[in-house]
Motif scaffolding. Structure first.
Motif, mmCIF file in Angstrom:
data_model
loop_
_atom_site.group_PDB
_atom_site.id
_atom_site.type_symbol
_atom_site.label_atom_id
_atom_site.label_comp_id
_atom_site.label_asym_id
_atom_site.label_seq_id
_atom_site.Cartn_x
_atom_site.Cartn_y
_atom_site.Cartn_z
ATOM 1 N N THR A 32 55.062 15.381 60.616
ATOM 2 C CA THR A 32 53.740 15.702 61.158
ATOM 3 C C THR A 32 53.554 17.184 61.473
ATOM 4 O O THR A 32 52.432 17.609 61.731
ATOM 5 C CB THR A 32 53.466 14.893 62.436
ATOM 6 N N SER A 33 54.603 17.969 61.454
ATOM 7 C CA SER A 33 54.463 19.387 61.780
ATOM 8 C C SER A 33 54.026 20.180 60.559
ATOM 9 O O SER A 33 54.258 19.786 59.424
ATOM 10 C CB SER A 33 55.780 19.940 62.319
ATOM 11 N N GLN A 34 53.387 21.292 60.817
ATOM 12 C CA GLN A 34 52.990 22.207 59.754
ATOM 13 C C GLN A 34 53.747 23.509 59.965
ATOM 14 O O GLN A 34 53.632 24.137 61.018
ATOM 15 C CB GLN A 34 51.492 22.479 59.794
ATOM 16 N N ILE A 35 54.474 23.891 58.971
ATOM 17 C CA ILE A 35 55.249 25.123 59.061
ATOM 18 C C ILE A 35 54.441 26.222 58.377
ATOM 19 O O ILE A 35 54.198 26.167 57.179
ATOM 20 C CB ILE A 35 56.633 24.960 58.417
ATOM 21 N N ALA A 36 54.000 27.178 59.151
ATOM 22 C CA ALA A 36 53.180 28.263 58.625
ATOM 23 C C ALA A 36 54.076 29.365 58.068
ATOM 24 O O ALA A 36 55.079 29.721 58.683
ATOM 25 C CB ALA A 36 52.288 28.828 59.717
ATOM 26 N N PRO A 37 53.707 29.903 56.919
ATOM 27 C CA PRO A 37 54.491 31.014 56.385
ATOM 28 C C PRO A 37 54.305 32.254 57.259
ATOM 29 O O PRO A 37 53.275 32.408 57.920
ATOM 30 C CB PRO A 37 53.901 31.228 54.992
ATOM 31 N N PRO A 38 55.269 33.140 57.271
ATOM 32 C CA PRO A 38 55.134 34.347 58.091
ATOM 33 C C PRO A 38 54.041 35.267 57.538
ATOM 34 O O PRO A 38 53.737 35.255 56.350
ATOM 35 C CB PRO A 38 56.510 35.006 57.980
ATOM 36 N N ALA A 39 53.474 36.042 58.412
ATOM 37 C CA ALA A 39 52.425 36.979 58.002
ATOM 38 C C ALA A 39 53.027 38.059 57.111
ATOM 39 O O ALA A 39 54.123 38.551 57.384
ATOM 40 C CB ALA A 39 51.787 37.608 59.232
ATOM 41 N N GLU A 57 41.347 27.238 55.958
ATOM 42 C CA GLU A 57 42.782 27.094 55.747
ATOM 43 C C GLU A 57 43.369 28.288 55.007
ATOM 44 O O GLU A 57 44.538 28.599 55.163
ATOM 45 C CB GLU A 57 43.066 25.815 54.964
ATOM 46 N N THR A 58 42.563 28.951 54.199
ATOM 47 C CA THR A 58 43.024 30.118 53.456
ATOM 48 C C THR A 58 43.025 31.314 54.392
ATOM 49 O O THR A 58 42.017 31.629 55.013
ATOM 50 C CB THR A 58 42.108 30.383 52.249
ATOM 51 N N ARG A 59 44.159 31.993 54.468
ATOM 52 C CA ARG A 59 44.311 33.086 55.427
ATOM 53 C C ARG A 59 44.513 34.417 54.705
ATOM 54 O O ARG A 59 45.377 34.535 53.839
ATOM 55 C CB ARG A 59 45.496 32.778 56.320
ATOM 56 N N LEU A 60 43.728 35.403 55.090
ATOM 57 C CA LEU A 60 43.832 36.762 54.557
ATOM 58 C C LEU A 60 44.193 37.700 55.703
ATOM 59 O O LEU A 60 43.818 37.462 56.849
ATOM 60 C CB LEU A 60 42.500 37.207 53.952
ATOM 61 N N PHE A 61 44.900 38.770 55.356
ATOM 62 C CA PHE A 61 45.296 39.764 56.356
ATOM 63 C C PHE A 61 44.812 41.132 55.905
ATOM 64 O O PHE A 61 44.824 41.442 54.716
ATOM 65 C CB PHE A 61 46.822 39.792 56.518
ATOM 66 N N VAL A 62 44.405 41.956 56.867
ATOM 67 C CA VAL A 62 43.998 43.340 56.593
ATOM 68 C C VAL A 62 44.757 44.229 57.559
ATOM 69 O O VAL A 62 44.672 44.056 58.774
ATOM 70 C CB VAL A 62 42.473 43.521 56.772
ATOM 71 N N ASP A 63 45.525 45.191 57.010
ATOM 72 C CA ASP A 63 46.289 46.081 57.889
ATOM 73 C C ASP A 63 45.387 47.199 58.416
ATOM 74 O O ASP A 63 44.203 47.270 58.082
ATOM 75 C CB ASP A 63 47.529 46.628 57.178
ATOM 76 N N TYR A 69 45.720 41.633 52.183
ATOM 77 C CA TYR A 69 46.932 40.903 51.825
ATOM 78 C C TYR A 69 46.585 39.422 51.694
ATOM 79 O O TYR A 69 45.934 38.859 52.576
ATOM 80 C CB TYR A 69 48.014 41.051 52.904
ATOM 81 N N PHE A 70 47.012 38.817 50.593
ATOM 82 C CA PHE A 70 46.850 37.380 50.389
ATOM 83 C C PHE A 70 48.128 36.858 49.751
ATOM 84 O O PHE A 70 48.502 37.264 48.661
ATOM 85 C CB PHE A 70 45.647 37.089 49.503
ATOM 86 N N ARG A 71 48.816 36.000 50.472
ATOM 87 C CA ARG A 71 50.135 35.480 50.089
ATOM 88 C C ARG A 71 51.083 36.660 49.844
ATOM 89 O O ARG A 71 51.351 37.423 50.742
ATOM 90 C CB ARG A 71 50.019 34.549 48.902
ATOM 91 N N ASP A 72 51.578 36.813 48.613
ATOM 92 C CA ASP A 72 52.514 37.906 48.317
ATOM 93 C C ASP A 72 51.823 39.093 47.655
ATOM 94 O O ASP A 72 52.486 40.041 47.258
ATOM 95 C CB ASP A 72 53.642 37.401 47.412
ATOM 96 N N ALA A 77 45.238 43.171 43.625
ATOM 97 C CA ALA A 77 45.966 41.989 43.153
ATOM 98 C C ALA A 77 45.665 40.773 44.039
ATOM 99 O O ALA A 77 45.584 39.643 43.559
ATOM 100 C CB ALA A 77 47.468 42.260 43.136
ATOM 101 N N ALA A 78 45.441 41.009 45.329
ATOM 102 C CA ALA A 78 45.070 39.920 46.234
ATOM 103 C C ALA A 78 43.683 39.389 45.894
ATOM 104 O O ALA A 78 43.456 38.172 45.917
ATOM 105 C CB ALA A 78 45.122 40.410 47.680
ATOM 106 N N LEU A 79 42.763 40.288 45.552
ATOM 107 C CA LEU A 79 41.426 39.848 45.142
ATOM 108 C C LEU A 79 41.483 39.057 43.840
ATOM 109 O O LEU A 79 40.778 38.059 43.682
ATOM 110 C CB LEU A 79 40.487 41.050 45.006
ATOM 111 N N ASP A 80 42.322 39.502 42.906
ATOM 112 C CA ASP A 80 42.484 38.768 41.649
ATOM 113 C C ASP A 80 43.056 37.376 41.890
ATOM 114 O O ASP A 80 42.635 36.396 41.263
ATOM 115 C CB ASP A 80 43.382 39.549 40.682
ATOM 116 N N LEU A 81 44.009 37.282 42.803
ATOM 117 C CA LEU A 81 44.602 35.982 43.127
ATOM 118 C C LEU A 81 43.566 35.083 43.805
ATOM 119 O O LEU A 81 43.508 33.883 43.527
ATOM 120 C CB LEU A 81 45.821 36.169 44.033
ATOM 121 N N LEU A 82 42.727 35.648 44.656
ATOM 122 C CA LEU A 82 41.649 34.877 45.281
ATOM 123 C C LEU A 82 40.645 34.386 44.246
ATOM 124 O O LEU A 82 40.132 33.281 44.340
ATOM 125 C CB LEU A 82 40.920 35.736 46.314
#
Length: 127
Positions: A32-39, A57-63, A69-72, A77-82
């Motif tokens: 039942t737990s959800q393991i979140a990937p590290p930022a 549910e989709t999480r984006l990061f901006v430094d 940043y999206f996933r790796d 490249a993050a925009l292309d992946l999105l």
């Protein structure tokens, strides 16, 4: 000849049922737990006195430099992946650093709209 009654050993209770319960609880919590990937980047979210639980549910990061940043992936490249993997219902949770300039954030929102993101929620830290 020894006629005294022998001493009875106390009956030992089995520990197996307790072990079974512990393993069942362990399996339940793991399922039942959800393991979140590290930022992918360290971000200090802006502070707010009010906030709710995000729907996206989709999480984006901006430094602090305004890089997405999206996933790796990062930057274009993050925009292309999105674009290749659009978020569910066009919703994303944006975790932007509090030092990002508003102009950079506005430009990023236009780029996200061009990719197909129609709803952006901003993650904040509650005071």
């Amino acid at each position: 000849m020894d006629l005294e009654p022998g001493t009875k050993r106390p009956s030992q209770e089995s520990i197996v049922p307790m072990i079974n319960v512990v393993f069942l609880l362990l399996i339940f919590f793991l399922m039942t737990s959800q393991i979140a990937p590290p930022a992918p980047v360290e971000v200090t979210a802006p502070a707010s006195v009010d906030g709710g639980d995000p729907d996206a549910e989709t999480r984006l990061f901006v430094d602090e430099g305004g890089v997405l940043y999206f996933r790796d992936s990062r930057g274009s490249a993050a925009l292309d992946l999105l674009r290749a993997e659009p978020p569910a219902f066009g919703k994303v949770l944006l975790t932007a650093d509090k030092a990002v300039e508003a102009a950079k954030l506005a430009a990023l929102l236009r780029q996200l709209a061009a990719v197909g993101v129609s709803d952006v929620e901003l993650a904040v830290s509650l005071e």
